[in-house]
Scaffold this motif. Sequence first.
Motif, PDB file in Angstrom:
ATOM      1  N   THR A 158     -10.340 -37.649  15.840  1.00  0.00           N
ATOM      2  CA  THR A 158     -10.224 -36.628  16.883  1.00  0.00           C
ATOM      3  C   THR A 158     -10.099 -37.262  18.254  1.00  0.00           C
ATOM      4  OG1 THR A 158     -12.620 -36.499  17.115  1.00  0.00           O
ATOM      5  CG2 THR A 158     -11.587 -34.979  15.550  1.00  0.00           C
ATOM      6  N   GLY A 159     -10.439 -38.525  18.365  1.00  0.00           N
ATOM      7  CA  GLY A 159     -10.388 -39.227  19.638  1.00  0.00           C
ATOM      8  C   GLY A 159     -11.770 -39.461  20.212  1.00  0.00           C
ATOM      9  N   GLY A 160     -12.777 -38.789  19.680  1.00  0.00           N
ATOM     10  CA  GLY A 160     -14.132 -38.948  20.173  1.00  0.00           C
ATOM     11  C   GLY A 160     -14.935 -39.997  19.430  1.00  0.00           C
ATOM     12  N   GLU A 161     -14.358 -40.573  18.402  1.00  0.00           N
ATOM     13  CA  GLU A 161     -15.061 -41.580  17.610  1.00  0.00           C
ATOM     14  C   GLU A 161     -15.067 -42.917  18.349  1.00  0.00           C
ATOM     15  OE1 GLU A 161     -12.377 -39.956  16.615  1.00  0.00           O
ATOM     16  OE2 GLU A 161     -12.948 -38.711  14.923  1.00  0.00           O
ATOM     17  N   PRO A 162     -16.101 -43.708  18.141  1.00  0.00           N
ATOM     18  CA  PRO A 162     -16.070 -45.059  18.717  1.00  0.00           C
ATOM     19  C   PRO A 162     -15.071 -45.928  17.946  1.00  0.00           C
ATOM     20  CG  PRO A 162     -18.097 -44.715  17.475  1.00  0.00           C
ATOM     21  CD  PRO A 162     -17.367 -43.411  17.481  1.00  0.00           C
ATOM     22  N   PRO A 172      -7.770 -58.146   3.819  1.00  0.00           N
ATOM     23  CA  PRO A 172      -7.181 -57.059   4.608  1.00  0.00           C
ATOM     24  C   PRO A 172      -5.705 -57.356   4.869  1.00  0.00           C
ATOM     25  CG  PRO A 172      -9.282 -57.743   5.537  1.00  0.00           C
ATOM     26  CD  PRO A 172      -8.912 -58.757   4.489  1.00  0.00           C
ATOM     27  N   SER A 173      -4.903 -56.319   4.843  1.00  0.00           N
ATOM     28  CA  SER A 173      -3.462 -56.482   5.051  1.00  0.00           C
ATOM     29  C   SER A 173      -3.164 -56.678   6.536  1.00  0.00           C
ATOM     30  CB  SER A 173      -2.728 -55.239   4.544  1.00  0.00           C
ATOM     31  OG  SER A 173      -3.043 -54.123   5.362  1.00  0.00           O
ATOM     32  N   PRO A 174      -1.956 -57.118   6.872  1.00  0.00           N
ATOM     33  CA  PRO A 174      -1.587 -57.216   8.290  1.00  0.00           C
ATOM     34  C   PRO A 174      -1.728 -55.876   9.012  1.00  0.00           C
ATOM     35  CG  PRO A 174      -0.030 -58.443   6.967  1.00  0.00           C
ATOM     36  CD  PRO A 174      -0.929 -57.700   6.008  1.00  0.00           C
ATOM     37  N   GLN A 175      -1.426 -54.793   8.334  1.00  0.00           N
ATOM     38  CA  GLN A 175      -1.596 -53.472   8.935  1.00  0.00           C
ATOM     39  C   GLN A 175      -3.079 -53.197   9.208  1.00  0.00           C
ATOM     40  OE1 GLN A 175      -0.116 -50.277   6.543  1.00  0.00           O
ATOM     41  NE2 GLN A 175      -0.143 -48.822   8.244  1.00  0.00           N
ATOM     42  N   ASP A 176      -3.957 -53.623   8.311  1.00  0.00           N
ATOM     43  CA  ASP A 176      -5.398 -53.464   8.523  1.00  0.00           C
ATOM     44  C   ASP A 176      -5.846 -54.235   9.766  1.00  0.00           C
ATOM     45  OD1 ASP A 176      -5.511 -51.959   6.201  1.00  0.00           O
ATOM     46  OD2 ASP A 176      -6.214 -53.632   4.960  1.00  0.00           O
ATOM     47  N   PHE A 177      -5.361 -55.460   9.923  1.00  0.00           N
ATOM     48  CA  PHE A 177      -5.714 -56.244  11.100  1.00  0.00           C
ATOM     49  C   PHE A 177      -5.183 -55.586  12.367  1.00  0.00           C
ATOM     50  CE2 PHE A 177      -6.271 -59.837   8.080  1.00  0.00           C
ATOM     51  CZ  PHE A 177      -7.574 -60.161   8.426  1.00  0.00           C
ATOM     52  N   SER A 178      -4.000 -55.002  12.288  1.00  0.00           N
ATOM     53  CA  SER A 178      -3.434 -54.306  13.444  1.00  0.00           C
ATOM     54  C   SER A 178      -4.312 -53.133  13.859  1.00  0.00           C
ATOM     55  CB  SER A 178      -2.022 -53.830  13.119  1.00  0.00           C
ATOM     56  OG  SER A 178      -1.482 -53.131  14.213  1.00  0.00           O
ATOM     57  N   VAL A 179      -4.780 -52.362  12.887  1.00  0.00           N
ATOM     58  CA  VAL A 179      -5.674 -51.241  13.198  1.00  0.00           C
ATOM     59  C   VAL A 179      -6.972 -51.771  13.799  1.00  0.00           C
ATOM     60  CG1 VAL A 179      -7.081 -49.402  12.181  1.00  0.00           C
ATOM     61  CG2 VAL A 179      -4.696 -49.668  11.497  1.00  0.00           C
ATOM     62  N   ALA A 180      -7.500 -52.848  13.253  1.00  0.00           N
ATOM     63  CA  ALA A 180      -8.752 -53.406  13.765  1.00  0.00           C
ATOM     64  C   ALA A 180      -8.602 -53.875  15.211  1.00  0.00           C
ATOM     65  CB  ALA A 180      -9.216 -54.563  12.880  1.00  0.00           C
ATOM     66  N   ILE A 181      -7.481 -54.461  15.536  1.00  0.00           N
ATOM     67  CA  ILE A 181      -7.269 -54.985  16.889  1.00  0.00           C
ATOM     68  C   ILE A 181      -6.953 -53.866  17.880  1.00  0.00           C
ATOM     69  CG2 ILE A 181      -5.742 -56.432  18.288  1.00  0.00           C
ATOM     70  CD1 ILE A 181      -5.535 -58.267  15.780  1.00  0.00           C
ATOM     71  N   HIS A 182      -6.176 -52.879  17.448  1.00  0.00           N
ATOM     72  CA  HIS A 182      -5.685 -51.848  18.361  1.00  0.00           C
ATOM     73  C   HIS A 182      -6.326 -50.483  18.142  1.00  0.00           C
ATOM     74  CE1 HIS A 182      -2.702 -54.690  19.701  1.00  0.00           C
ATOM     75  NE2 HIS A 182      -2.314 -54.886  18.460  1.00  0.00           N
ATOM     76  N   ALA A 183      -7.537 -50.435  17.617  1.00  0.00           N
ATOM     77  CA  ALA A 183      -8.204 -49.155  17.344  1.00  0.00           C
ATOM     78  C   ALA A 183      -8.385 -48.334  18.614  1.00  0.00           C
ATOM     79  CB  ALA A 183      -9.549 -49.389  16.676  1.00  0.00           C
ATOM     80  N   HIS A 184      -8.700 -48.989  19.715  1.00  0.00           N
ATOM     81  CA  HIS A 184      -8.907 -48.257  20.966  1.00  0.00           C
ATOM     82  C   HIS A 184      -7.631 -47.564  21.426  1.00  0.00           C
ATOM     83  CE1 HIS A 184      -7.460 -52.251  22.099  1.00  0.00           C
ATOM     84  NE2 HIS A 184      -7.054 -51.722  23.246  1.00  0.00           N
ATOM     85  N   ARG A 185      -6.469 -48.176  21.179  1.00  0.00           N
ATOM     86  CA  ARG A 185      -5.198 -47.547  21.559  1.00  0.00           C
ATOM     87  C   ARG A 185      -4.922 -46.311  20.704  1.00  0.00           C
ATOM     88  NH1 ARG A 185      -1.179 -52.713  22.153  1.00  0.00           N
ATOM     89  NH2 ARG A 185      -2.286 -53.711  23.874  1.00  0.00           N
ATOM     90  N   LEU A 186      -5.229 -46.408  19.431  1.00  0.00           N
ATOM     91  CA  LEU A 186      -5.054 -45.258  18.543  1.00  0.00           C
ATOM     92  C   LEU A 186      -5.910 -44.090  19.009  1.00  0.00           C
ATOM     93  CD1 LEU A 186      -4.040 -43.932  15.873  1.00  0.00           C
ATOM     94  CD2 LEU A 186      -6.023 -44.971  14.775  1.00  0.00           C
ATOM     95  N   LEU A 187      -7.144 -44.375  19.374  1.00  0.00           N
ATOM     96  CA  LEU A 187      -8.036 -43.320  19.836  1.00  0.00           C
ATOM     97  C   LEU A 187      -7.598 -42.756  21.186  1.00  0.00           C
ATOM     98  CD1 LEU A 187     -11.446 -44.846  18.723  1.00  0.00           C
ATOM     99  CD2 LEU A 187     -10.232 -42.914  17.705  1.00  0.00           C
ATOM    100  N   GLU A 188      -7.072 -43.602  22.083  1.00  0.00           N
ATOM    101  CA  GLU A 188      -6.557 -43.114  23.364  1.00  0.00           C
ATOM    102  C   GLU A 188      -5.373 -42.175  23.151  1.00  0.00           C
ATOM    103  OE1 GLU A 188      -5.628 -46.504  25.760  1.00  0.00           O
ATOM    104  OE2 GLU A 188      -7.745 -47.079  25.966  1.00  0.00           O
ATOM    105  N   ARG A 189      -4.450 -42.560  22.265  1.00  0.00           N
ATOM    106  CA  ARG A 189      -3.300 -41.699  21.970  1.00  0.00           C
ATOM    107  C   ARG A 189      -3.745 -40.380  21.362  1.00  0.00           C
ATOM    108  NH1 ARG A 189       0.164 -44.798  18.290  1.00  0.00           N
ATOM    109  NH2 ARG A 189      -1.103 -46.592  18.747  1.00  0.00           N
ATOM    110  N   THR A 190      -4.766 -40.436  20.517  1.00  0.00           N
ATOM    111  CA  THR A 190      -5.279 -39.217  19.887  1.00  0.00           C
ATOM    112  C   THR A 190      -5.906 -38.311  20.936  1.00  0.00           C
ATOM    113  OG1 THR A 190      -5.700 -40.448  17.860  1.00  0.00           O
ATOM    114  CG2 THR A 190      -6.802 -38.343  18.089  1.00  0.00           C
ATOM    115  N   ARG A 191      -6.664 -38.897  21.865  1.00  0.00           N
ATOM    116  CA  ARG A 191      -7.273 -38.101  22.936  1.00  0.00           C
ATOM    117  C   ARG A 191      -6.200 -37.452  23.801  1.00  0.00           C
ATOM    118  NH1 ARG A 191     -10.212 -42.661  24.526  1.00  0.00           N
ATOM    119  NH2 ARG A 191     -11.724 -43.009  22.909  1.00  0.00           N
ATOM    120  N   GLU A 192      -5.150 -38.217  24.114  1.00  0.00           N
ATOM    121  CA  GLU A 192      -4.075 -37.685  24.953  1.00  0.00           C
ATOM    122  C   GLU A 192      -3.335 -36.551  24.255  1.00  0.00           C
ATOM    123  OE1 GLU A 192      -1.670 -41.044  25.908  1.00  0.00           O
ATOM    124  OE2 GLU A 192      -3.187 -41.927  27.216  1.00  0.00           O
TER     125      GLU A 192
END
Length: 149
Positions: free
Chosen positions: A68-72, A119-139
């Motif tokens: 939802t964007g509110g998760e840490p 972990p797959s390369p996609q998993d590492f990408s999510v781990a590194i860029h989780a804050h961006r995913l949450l920012e986009r979700t909030r927006e």
Amino acid sequence: MIGSTVVIAGCTLSLAVAAGMLAHEWMHALVLRLGRVEYSVSYFPGRADGLRSVLTTRPWAAVHPRPTGGEPPWILRLAALAPALLAIPVFGLGLAGHVTTETPIVTAAAVGWLACALPSPQDFSVAIHAHRLLERTRESNAPLLSRAD
């Protein structure tokens, strides 16, 4: 005797990889569930024509988080890297002396399972860029302001 051991070890390797691939995705789902993040699991997503292409070119399962964007961000990071925990039982068996060159069938199962613990390369990408995913979700969840106001 050696020929049958090789065949059994090969079949065991295949079964361990199949089970490990599903366990890999279930680990993602488990952490998301514990973190109270909505998700969906799809089996054989993006099916292509033919059994060979389904088994070799497509993932067998995929977990799609719906934050939802509110998760840490650490919850998404932990979920992305959770499959690495699948290596713990194999290392335990290795330390106990059960995974040796004298037990090729057990070793084949361990190798197949460990391959899925990475972990797959996609998993590492999510781990590194989780804050961006949450920012986009909030927006995307932000209320739209009218220009007339």
